[in-house]
Design a protein around this motif. Structure first.
Motif, PDB file in Angstrom:
ATOM      1  N   CYS A   1       0.835  -1.208   0.000  1.00  0.00           N
ATOM      2  CA  CYS A   1       0.000   0.000   0.000  1.00  0.00           C
ATOM      3  C   CYS A   1       0.869   1.256   0.000  1.00  0.00           C
ATOM      4  CB  CYS A   1      -0.918   0.012   1.223  1.00  0.00           C
ATOM      5  SG  CYS A   1      -2.250  -1.206   1.189  1.00  0.00           S
ATOM      6  N   VAL A   2       1.977   1.204   0.732  1.00  0.00           N
ATOM      7  CA  VAL A   2       2.910   2.333   0.780  1.00  0.00           C
ATOM      8  C   VAL A   2       3.478   2.593  -0.613  1.00  0.00           C
ATOM      9  CG1 VAL A   2       5.148   3.121   1.653  1.00  0.00           C
ATOM     10  CG2 VAL A   2       3.505   2.055   3.213  1.00  0.00           C
ATOM     11  N   GLY A   3       3.986   1.538  -1.258  1.00  0.00           N
ATOM     12  CA  GLY A   3       4.596   1.692  -2.572  1.00  0.00           C
ATOM     13  C   GLY A   3       3.615   2.197  -3.614  1.00  0.00           C
ATOM     14  N   THR A   4       2.376   1.693  -3.568  1.00  0.00           N
ATOM     15  CA  THR A   4       1.361   2.136  -4.522  1.00  0.00           C
ATOM     16  C   THR A   4       0.967   3.584  -4.259  1.00  0.00           C
ATOM     17  OG1 THR A   4       0.541  -0.134  -4.733  1.00  0.00           O
ATOM     18  CG2 THR A   4      -0.934   1.630  -5.448  1.00  0.00           C
ATOM     19  N   SER A   5       0.834   3.962  -2.979  1.00  0.00           N
ATOM     20  CA  SER A   5       0.499   5.350  -2.629  1.00  0.00           C
ATOM     21  C   SER A   5       1.593   6.309  -3.091  1.00  0.00           C
ATOM     22  CB  SER A   5       0.287   5.476  -1.113  1.00  0.00           C
ATOM     23  OG  SER A   5      -0.817   4.707  -0.685  1.00  0.00           O
ATOM     24  N   ASN A   6       2.854   5.894  -2.950  1.00  0.00           N
ATOM     25  CA  ASN A   6       3.957   6.727  -3.427  1.00  0.00           C
ATOM     26  C   ASN A   6       3.871   6.943  -4.930  1.00  0.00           C
ATOM     27  OD1 ASN A   6       5.293   7.208  -0.972  1.00  0.00           O
ATOM     28  ND2 ASN A   6       6.400   5.271  -1.068  1.00  0.00           N
TER      29      ASN A   6
ATOM     30  N   ALA B   1       0.449  12.915  -0.669  1.00  0.00           N
ATOM     31  CA  ALA B   1       1.068  14.053   0.021  1.00  0.00           C
ATOM     32  C   ALA B   1       1.960  13.571   1.156  1.00  0.00           C
ATOM     33  CB  ALA B   1      -0.010  14.994   0.550  1.00  0.00           C
ATOM     34  N   SER B   2       1.530  12.511   1.847  1.00  0.00           N
ATOM     35  CA  SER B   2       2.328  11.896   2.903  1.00  0.00           C
ATOM     36  C   SER B   2       1.829  10.486   3.119  1.00  0.00           C
ATOM     37  CB  SER B   2       2.235  12.693   4.218  1.00  0.00           C
ATOM     38  OG  SER B   2       0.919  12.612   4.758  1.00  0.00           O
ATOM     39  N   VAL B   3       2.714   9.631   3.628  1.00  0.00           N
ATOM     40  CA  VAL B   3       2.337   8.251   3.932  1.00  0.00           C
ATOM     41  C   VAL B   3       2.870   7.900   5.314  1.00  0.00           C
ATOM     42  CG1 VAL B   3       2.425   5.838   3.227  1.00  0.00           C
ATOM     43  CG2 VAL B   3       2.501   7.627   1.481  1.00  0.00           C
ATOM     44  N   MET B   4       1.989   7.453   6.183  1.00  0.00           N
ATOM     45  CA  MET B   4       2.344   6.992   7.529  1.00  0.00           C
ATOM     46  C   MET B   4       1.864   5.554   7.680  1.00  0.00           C
ATOM     47  SD  MET B   4       3.379   7.073  10.688  1.00  0.00           S
ATOM     48  CE  MET B   4       3.775   8.757  11.173  1.00  0.00           C
ATOM     49  N   GLN B   5       2.707   4.709   8.261  1.00  0.00           N
ATOM     50  CA  GLN B   5       2.340   3.321   8.503  1.00  0.00           C
ATOM     51  C   GLN B   5       2.415   3.027  10.001  1.00  0.00           C
ATOM     52  OE1 GLN B   5       4.876   0.371   6.644  1.00  0.00           O
ATOM     53  NE2 GLN B   5       3.218  -1.139   6.570  1.00  0.00           N
ATOM     54  N   PHE B   6       1.310   2.506  10.543  1.00  0.00           N
ATOM     55  CA  PHE B   6       1.226   2.159  11.955  1.00  0.00           C
ATOM     56  C   PHE B   6       1.291   0.646  12.125  1.00  0.00           C
ATOM     57  CE2 PHE B   6      -1.423   6.198  12.839  1.00  0.00           C
ATOM     58  CZ  PHE B   6      -0.293   6.903  13.223  1.00  0.00           C
ATOM     59  N   GLU B   7       1.950   0.226  13.196  1.00  0.00           N
ATOM     60  CA  GLU B   7       1.996  -1.184  13.575  1.00  0.00           C
ATOM     61  C   GLU B   7       1.635  -1.277  15.045  1.00  0.00           C
ATOM     62  OE1 GLU B   7       2.010  -4.802  14.318  1.00  0.00           O
ATOM     63  OE2 GLU B   7       2.529  -4.380  12.227  1.00  0.00           O
ATOM     64  N   LEU B   8       0.793  -2.258  15.384  1.00  0.00           N
ATOM     65  CA  LEU B   8       0.334  -2.421  16.759  1.00  0.00           C
ATOM     66  C   LEU B   8       1.432  -2.950  17.677  1.00  0.00           C
ATOM     67  CD1 LEU B   8      -2.274  -2.221  18.512  1.00  0.00           C
ATOM     68  CD2 LEU B   8      -2.682  -4.627  17.955  1.00  0.00           C
ATOM     69  N   LEU B   9       2.311  -3.781  17.147  1.00  0.00           N
ATOM     70  CA  LEU B   9       3.353  -4.397  17.958  1.00  0.00           C
ATOM     71  C   LEU B   9       4.535  -3.439  18.173  1.00  0.00           C
ATOM     72  CD1 LEU B   9       3.362  -7.930  16.314  1.00  0.00           C
ATOM     73  CD2 LEU B   9       2.348  -7.280  18.507  1.00  0.00           C
ATOM     74  N   PRO B  10       5.370  -3.701  19.173  1.00  0.00           N
ATOM     75  CA  PRO B  10       6.535  -2.839  19.403  1.00  0.00           C
ATOM     76  C   PRO B  10       7.525  -2.905  18.251  1.00  0.00           C
ATOM     77  CG  PRO B  10       6.094  -4.263  21.304  1.00  0.00           C
ATOM     78  CD  PRO B  10       5.253  -4.772  20.188  1.00  0.00           C
ATOM     79  N   GLN B  11       8.356  -1.878  18.135  1.00  0.00           N
ATOM     80  CA  GLN B  11       9.384  -1.885  17.095  1.00  0.00           C
ATOM     81  C   GLN B  11      10.384  -2.995  17.372  1.00  0.00           C
ATOM     82  OE1 GLN B  11      11.297   1.861  16.358  1.00  0.00           O
ATOM     83  NE2 GLN B  11      12.900   0.975  15.072  1.00  0.00           N
ATOM     84  N   PRO B  12      10.642  -3.852  16.378  1.00  0.00           N
ATOM     85  CA  PRO B  12      11.605  -4.939  16.582  1.00  0.00           C
ATOM     86  C   PRO B  12      13.031  -4.405  16.562  1.00  0.00           C
ATOM     87  CG  PRO B  12      10.737  -4.997  14.352  1.00  0.00           C
ATOM     88  CD  PRO B  12       9.994  -3.913  15.066  1.00  0.00           C
ATOM     89  N   PRO B  13      13.984  -5.206  17.007  1.00  0.00           N
ATOM     90  CA  PRO B  13      15.385  -4.752  17.026  1.00  0.00           C
ATOM     91  C   PRO B  13      15.955  -4.644  15.616  1.00  0.00           C
ATOM     92  CG  PRO B  13      15.230  -7.065  17.643  1.00  0.00           C
ATOM     93  CD  PRO B  13      13.823  -6.560  17.567  1.00  0.00           C
ATOM     94  N   GLU B  14      16.958  -3.793  15.472  1.00  0.00           N
ATOM     95  CA  GLU B  14      17.618  -3.625  14.175  1.00  0.00           C
ATOM     96  C   GLU B  14      18.266  -4.935  13.731  1.00  0.00           C
ATOM     97  OE1 GLU B  14      18.278  -0.900  12.151  1.00  0.00           O
ATOM     98  OE2 GLU B  14      17.300   0.712  13.269  1.00  0.00           O
TER      99      GLU B  14
ATOM    100  N   CYS C   1       8.223   7.065   3.458  1.00  0.00           N
ATOM    101  CA  CYS C   1       7.184   6.607   4.378  1.00  0.00           C
ATOM    102  C   CYS C   1       7.665   6.850   5.804  1.00  0.00           C
ATOM    103  CB  CYS C   1       6.903   5.122   4.178  1.00  0.00           C
ATOM    104  SG  CYS C   1       5.793   4.393   5.389  1.00  0.00           S
ATOM    105  N   SER C   2       6.764   7.343   6.655  1.00  0.00           N
ATOM    106  CA  SER C   2       7.027   7.410   8.089  1.00  0.00           C
ATOM    107  C   SER C   2       6.425   6.172   8.729  1.00  0.00           C
ATOM    108  CB  SER C   2       6.419   8.675   8.696  1.00  0.00           C
ATOM    109  OG  SER C   2       6.969   9.834   8.111  1.00  0.00           O
TER     110      SER C   2
END
Length: 488
Positions: A309-314, A319-332, A357-358
């Motif tokens: 969805c991000v790639g298609t929106s781009n 104007a802007s794209v934000m992506q939310f995830e319910l789970l915590p940020q995983p480690p690098e 994308c943010s």
């Protein structure tokens, strides 16, 4: 396996991409496959590790060390024969598989894994270019007829294997073109649809018949379930006409977002948004196409579908794209000694994210707000996880401007009523109940009816669907003939 000291001498060589600012202006593939020399060096890194965990990390059990060695020796024709012995469609997996084989690579314990996926991509593309991928029609016909319902990767794999065993196979697809979610769920910039078309042409020359715009389920189903099919056939009539039936549809029922304001215009499932662009790319006219152009887009869900969805929106020019995830940020980086050879939980940044994308993690949507029936903003809050339970962080509520909200939170089950129409028993998750082991592998409770792919196992990977399609074909062949020589 490759060069004995290759893993000590050579670093991993990755595929390269067209620059972001160029590729967002089109919907074509933008990954440059490895050159012959780079593929050779990549193959040289394969270790003589004794127990190649990559084989079991791969759901279709690709014979990975063997084709790595063959590429190192530049015996490409033998390499495609080894690859095709376990995988009907390596051009699909070589592009869109997340490569669990690489997570299981022994070299991955303390170094970069062998680039198995990129080698697979190089092998199959060269094979097509050189004309080595040819139809393999059965030498003898069995006189048995098999119906395959669904033309995604599971259905295609089952159909091809059964046709090569000598059965007369007909594939039924409710959409106007074959390919299932390969066709309408995966954006063209990740996998161009000509790859599907040439496989279908090969399969037709092997004797497979394709009937598109045909819904199996009978009358009375909602229009969105039938998806524009021009013809309906009841499961009863299908079973009467064919000696065996493989139901291999996808897990297409999306997970919804039960929050206030969900009914506002501007909030859609990912699979309402993504297929429309694929249809336009194929030359269709889509009335009132859902577009992200000039809009503030919020994608809810951090997986592959959300990334699409991000790639298609781009590419629409959001104007802007934000992506939310319910789970915590995983480690690098994952703790490799702790998780190897299993699939690691770590931060993954896709090519679509790199285009713009943010992202934010541990965020729960509380409500959607707007006026005149249209969405204008999303109200969310931060959450924390304690003892496996989610709790809202007090005082963390915030709002974001939103013109388009796309729900990409996964899929929960096959579309409603299709399994019921067949009379197939369901498991606790609403999927077709069928074991993968024993004399009745993939066999449902209904006479003649087998189930495979996401419709049986739930939402999963393309490579798992191919595996299930191949194994179901083996089970069907044994059912019809008393024994089978088809490989697992």
């Amino acid at each position: 396996m490759g060069k004995a000291t290759g893993f000590l001498e050579f670093e991993r060589r990755n595929e390269t991409y067209e620059p972001s600012q160029a590729r967002v202006k089109h919907y074509k593939e933008f990954v440059f496959a490895l050159s012959d020399e780079d593929a050779k060096i990549q193959g040289a890194r394969c270790m003589d590790c004794g127990i190649p965990f990559c084989n079991n990390g791969c759901p279709v059990n690709n014979v990975i060390p063997d084709f790595n060695d063959l590429v190192y020796r530049q015996d490409w024709k033998a390499a495609i024969e080894v690859l095709h012995s376990t995988n009907n469609f390596p051009e699909f997996t070589g592009r869109i598989c997340p490569a669990p084989c690489e997570a299981a690579c022994t070299l991955n314990i303390n170094d970069d894994a062998v680039g198995i996926k990129s080698i697979e991509h190089a092998i199959i593309d060269k094979a097509w270019k050189e004309g080595w991928v040819e139809p393999q029609p059965a030498k003898h016909k069995t006189g048995k007829k098999v119906a395959v319902v669904g033309s995604g990767p599971a259905g295609l794999a089952a159909a091809q294997q059964l046709a090569r065993a000598g059965h007369a196979v007909t594939v039924f697809e409710k959409n106007d073109r074959a390919g299932g979610l390969l066709r309408y769920g995966i954006p063209d910039f990740k996998m161009e649809k000509g790859l599907i078309d040439r496989r279908i042409e090969q399969m037709e020359l092997e004797g497979v018949s394709f009937r598109t715009s045909v819904f199996i389920g009978g009358e009375g189903f909602p229009a969105h379930v039938q998806n524009g099919a021009r013809e309906t056939i009841s499961p009863k009539d299908l079973r009467a006409e064919f000696d065996a039936v493989v139901i291999a549809g996808g897990a297409e029922m999306p997970r919804d977002l039960p929050v206030p304001g969900r009914e506002l215009s501007g909030t859609y499932f990912a699979m309402e948004f993504l297929p429309q662009q694929n249809k336009v790319n194929a030359g269709d006219v889509v009335q009132d196409q859902l577009k992200a152009t000039g809009k503030h887009v919020i994608v809810i869900g951090g997986g592959d579908t959300g990334s699409d969805c991000v790639g298609t929106s781009n590419r629409h020019g959001a104007a802007s794209v934000m992506q939310f995830e319910l789970l915590p940020q995983p480690p690098e980086e994952e703790n490799k000694p702790m998780v190897w050879p299993y699939w690691p939980i770590k931060l993954r940044t896709s090519s679509s994210h790199e285009e713009g994308c943010s992202r934010d993690w541990a965020v729960a949507t509380k409500r959607l707000e707007g006026s005149n029936g249209k969405i204008e903003k999303l109200i969310a809050a931060r959450v924390e996880w304690k003892d496996g339970k989610m709790q809202e962080v007090p005082g963390s509520e915030f709002e974001m401007k939103a013109d388009l909200v796309l729900l990409a939170m996964g899929f929960v089950s096959p579309v409603g009523g299709v399994l019921d129409a067949f009379g197939v028993e369901k498991d606790a998750r609403g999927n077709a109940r069928a074991s993968t082991e024993g004399d009745k592998a993939y066999y449902t409770n209904v006479d003649k009816v087998f189930a495979a792919g996401d419709m049986r196992r739930g939402q999963s990977l393309v490579v798992w669907a191919i595996r299930e399609g191949r194994q179901a074909a083996r089970a069907v062949d044994a059912y019809l003939m008393g024994s089978t020589e088809l490989p697992r």
